[in-house]
Design an enzyme around this catalytic site. Structure first.
Site, short mmCIF file in Angstrom:
data_model
loop_
_atom_site.label_atom_id
_atom_site.label_comp_id
_atom_site.label_asym_id
_atom_site.label_seq_id
_atom_site.Cartn_x
_atom_site.Cartn_y
_atom_site.Cartn_z
N GLU A 163 90.90 103.15 35.54
CA GLU A 163 91.90 102.98 36.60
C GLU A 163 93.09 102.17 36.11
OE1 GLU A 163 89.28 101.21 39.34
OE2 GLU A 163 88.40 103.10 40.01
N GLY B 134 79.37 101.64 52.59
CA GLY B 134 80.82 101.76 52.53
C GLY B 134 81.40 100.46 52.00
N SER C 194 69.58 99.16 40.32
CA SER C 194 70.49 99.98 41.10
C SER C 194 71.91 99.43 40.93
CB SER C 194 70.12 99.97 42.59
OG SER C 194 71.10 100.63 43.37
N SER D 99 86.83 104.64 49.33
CA SER D 99 87.70 105.81 49.31
C SER D 99 88.36 106.04 50.66
CB SER D 99 86.88 107.05 48.93
OG SER D 99 85.84 107.26 49.89
N ASP E 274 81.27 96.10 45.12
CA ASP E 274 81.62 95.44 46.39
C ASP E 274 81.10 94.01 46.42
OD1 ASP E 274 82.78 97.83 47.37
OD2 ASP E 274 80.80 98.57 47.95
N GLY F 219 82.04 96.42 33.56
CA GLY F 219 80.64 96.81 33.62
C GLY F 219 79.74 95.76 32.99
#
Length: 323
Positions: free
Chosen positions: A191, A40, A251, A141, A257, A227
């Site tokens: 966004e 999260g 990954s 989210s 985060d 990115g």
């Protein structure tokens, strides 16, 4: 104990990661021993902050046996936290990497529905903090049950605390929170386009769109995640592109985060905006070098940051094509 940084995770998860040789439909697949991590957005930020030597207090919702497992995982990592108890169980995510191709499959399960009382408990917990934090970071989210303007409500609470609010989310919750005013936003190009009210942004329009958002009072700093092209930070009178070093990607879980954690830690140490974004890009890039849900290793961050500091000035201009 006082905490300079508070992280908020309204939709946390227990992340389970494993590997298989290859995917074949309708066959039993033999997986490797699974790894369990507390997941999260905000929890990843707290975990990454600890690896950088920072200290935070993590607020998150927790319910059922999976919620207890989440707490146990955080205790094992030495993360200080405070839970908002929920009636429904904390969700789980499942990440599988196909070893023959290195393709990663990420299965995100829906989160529990939070009641109005549970949401109010979080706002009350913020109001009752014994000492004012410098930064409040919300990442991830919103769970079912919360209105789209809930991050906006948090923005108002953080402002009343006299703290700076850093937000990393998407969609309508991002737009509504920006309307309330935050300190730092970290959108990607898609966004940012929505915040600017346009369908698509060309490379030359990115800084102007970010400055327009700042000018209307939505935030003070915009860090646009690009990115593999790095990141662009914009303030009312500054703009700089920070390139990302090329690394072998295993990954992408937790990369965003990790970037937020690096930036927040840098700000808490009085670093400049340029230093803030360079550390953020180093943390985000380092996180992609590890499999599954491991986040980054501090040694990788140091090495990548050294590359950015030494060679990044060669690539200050924006790439001609941003995807």
């Amino acid at each position: 104990m006082t905490y300079p940084i508070i992280t908020l995770t309204l939709n946390p998860a227990v992340d389970k990661s494993t590997t298989v040789d290859y995917f074949v439909a309708e066959q039993k697949l033999r997986c490797s021993t699974p790894r369990y991590d507390a997941g999260g957005g905000g929890l990843n930020v707290s975990k990454a902050l600890k690896r950088l030597g920072g200290r935070s207090l993590a607020f998150f919702s927790s319910g059922g046996p999976s919620g207890q497992l989440l707490q146990d995982l955080l205790k094992k990592e030495g993360i200080d936290f405070r839970i908002i108890a929920t009636q429904e169980w904390t969700r789980e995510n499942f990440i599988v990497t196909e070893t023959r191709t290195n393709a990663q499959y990420r299965f995100g399960l829906p989160g529990p529905t939070l009641t109005a009382a549970e949401a109010d408990a979080l706002l009350t917990a913020l109001r009752e903090l014994p000492a004012r934090p410098e930064y409040v970071v919300a990442s991830g989210s919103l769970p079912p049950g919360l209105p789209d303007d809930f991050y906006g409500r948090i923005a108002r609470e953080v402002r009343s605390l006299g703290a700076r609010f850093i937000l990393d989310t998407s969609g309508e919750p991002l737009r509504l929170a920006a309307n309330e005013g935050v300190y730092l936003l970290k959108p990607n190009l898609g966004e940012l386009s929505k915040l600017a009210g346009v369908e698509k942004l060309e490379a030359d329009d990115v800084d102007d769109a970010a400055k327009a958002i700042i000018a209307r009072g939505d935030c003070e700093v915009v860090v646009v995640s690009l990115g593999p092209s790095g990141a662009l930070y914009v303030t009312k009178d500054q703009c700089e592109h920070v390139p990302a070093p090329m690394v072998k990607k295993l990954s992408t879980v937790g990369a965003g985060d990790s970037m937020v954690a690096g930036m927040t830690w840098a700000l808490s140490q009085g670093k400049t905006f340029g230093e803030m974004v360079r550390l953020g890009v180093a943390c985000g890039s380092a996180a992609t070098m590890n499999p599954g849900t491991e986040l980054f290793k501090k040694a990788d961050v140091d090495r990548l940051l050294d590359w950015i500091n030494q060679y990044g000035s060669r690539y200050q201009s924006l790439p001609s094509q941003l995807e």
